[in-house]
Scaffold this motif. Structure first.
Motif, short mmCIF file in Angstrom:
data_model
loop_
_atom_site.label_atom_id
_atom_site.label_comp_id
_atom_site.label_asym_id
_atom_site.label_seq_id
_atom_site.Cartn_x
_atom_site.Cartn_y
_atom_site.Cartn_z
N ARG A 187 -30.90 -30.45 -36.63
CA ARG A 187 -31.75 -31.55 -36.23
C ARG A 187 -31.54 -31.81 -34.74
NH1 ARG A 187 -30.06 -35.07 -40.02
NH2 ARG A 187 -31.34 -33.93 -41.47
N TRP A 188 -32.64 -31.92 -34.01
CA TRP A 188 -32.60 -32.21 -32.58
C TRP A 188 -33.16 -33.61 -32.38
CZ3 TRP A 188 -31.51 -28.45 -28.67
CH2 TRP A 188 -31.23 -27.17 -29.16
N MET A 189 -32.43 -34.44 -31.68
CA MET A 189 -32.91 -35.75 -31.29
C MET A 189 -33.08 -35.72 -29.78
SD MET A 189 -31.25 -35.96 -34.29
CE MET A 189 -29.52 -36.17 -34.10
N LYS A 220 -37.00 -26.36 -20.65
CA LYS A 220 -35.89 -27.07 -20.02
C LYS A 220 -34.77 -27.34 -21.02
CE LYS A 220 -38.66 -29.24 -16.45
NZ LYS A 220 -39.31 -30.47 -16.00
N THR A 221 -35.13 -27.71 -22.24
CA THR A 221 -34.14 -27.98 -23.29
C THR A 221 -33.37 -26.71 -23.63
OG1 THR A 221 -35.48 -29.76 -24.20
CG2 THR A 221 -33.84 -28.78 -25.67
N HIS A 222 -34.08 -25.58 -23.77
CA HIS A 222 -33.41 -24.32 -24.08
C HIS A 222 -32.51 -23.85 -22.95
CE1 HIS A 222 -35.67 -23.78 -27.76
NE2 HIS A 222 -34.84 -22.81 -28.03
N ILE A 223 -32.94 -24.02 -21.71
CA ILE A 223 -32.10 -23.63 -20.58
C ILE A 223 -30.81 -24.43 -20.60
CG2 ILE A 223 -31.90 -23.75 -18.07
CD1 ILE A 223 -34.88 -22.91 -17.98
N LYS A 224 -30.91 -25.74 -20.83
CA LYS A 224 -29.71 -26.58 -20.88
C LYS A 224 -28.80 -26.15 -22.03
CE LYS A 224 -28.31 -31.41 -21.24
NZ LYS A 224 -28.77 -32.80 -21.36
N ALA A 225 -29.37 -25.92 -23.21
CA ALA A 225 -28.57 -25.51 -24.37
C ALA A 225 -27.90 -24.16 -24.12
CB ALA A 225 -29.44 -25.46 -25.62
N LEU A 226 -28.61 -23.22 -23.52
CA LEU A 226 -28.04 -21.90 -23.25
C LEU A 226 -26.94 -21.96 -22.20
CD1 LEU A 226 -31.27 -19.73 -23.40
CD2 LEU A 226 -29.37 -19.74 -25.05
N GLU A 227 -27.09 -22.84 -21.19
CA GLU A 227 -26.03 -23.01 -20.20
C GLU A 227 -24.77 -23.55 -20.85
OE1 GLU A 227 -27.99 -25.50 -17.32
OE2 GLU A 227 -28.82 -23.78 -16.24
#
Length: 106
Positions: A16-18, A91-98
């Motif tokens: 779940r993503w909030m 942007k969310t995926h870039i942050k999560a991958l970093e």
């Protein structure tokens, strides 16, 4: 953004993503529908922002090549909104991958 894993690892795992979209809180649930160790993970999302991500892994030299394929689902057909949400998703995926990279390298 916060992520909560609600089932064990593998096929059937839900998460779940909030997050906030244009300042409005939004919750999104994903389910791993395919899990091939060291090869591929398919992540299907439910709700208004239905879509699918396919994460592919392939050996490359002494490391691993990681590729993300995204099928945004019907929301992509909505002018302006689809483009905005795609940008936010990236942007969310870039942050999560970093964060994942930092964790793996620690």
């Amino acid at each position: 953004m916060s992520v909560q894993v609600v089932t064990p690892e593998g096929v059937g795992t839900t998460h779940r993503w909030m997050m906030k979209v244009a300042g409005v809180p939004y919750e999104l649930t994903g389910r791993f529908t395919e899990f091939v160790k060291d090869r591929r993970i398919v992540d299907q999302y439910e709700g208004h922002l239905m879509g699918r991500f396919i994460y592919r892994f392939a050996p490359e030299g002494s490391g691993m090549q990681f590729t993300i394929e995204h099928d945004p689902g019907p929301i992509a057909a909505v002018p302006i909104l689809g483009v905005y949400l795609e940008d936010q998703e990236l942007k969310t995926h870039i942050k999560a991958l970093e964060l994942l990279k930092a964790h793996l390298e620690a």
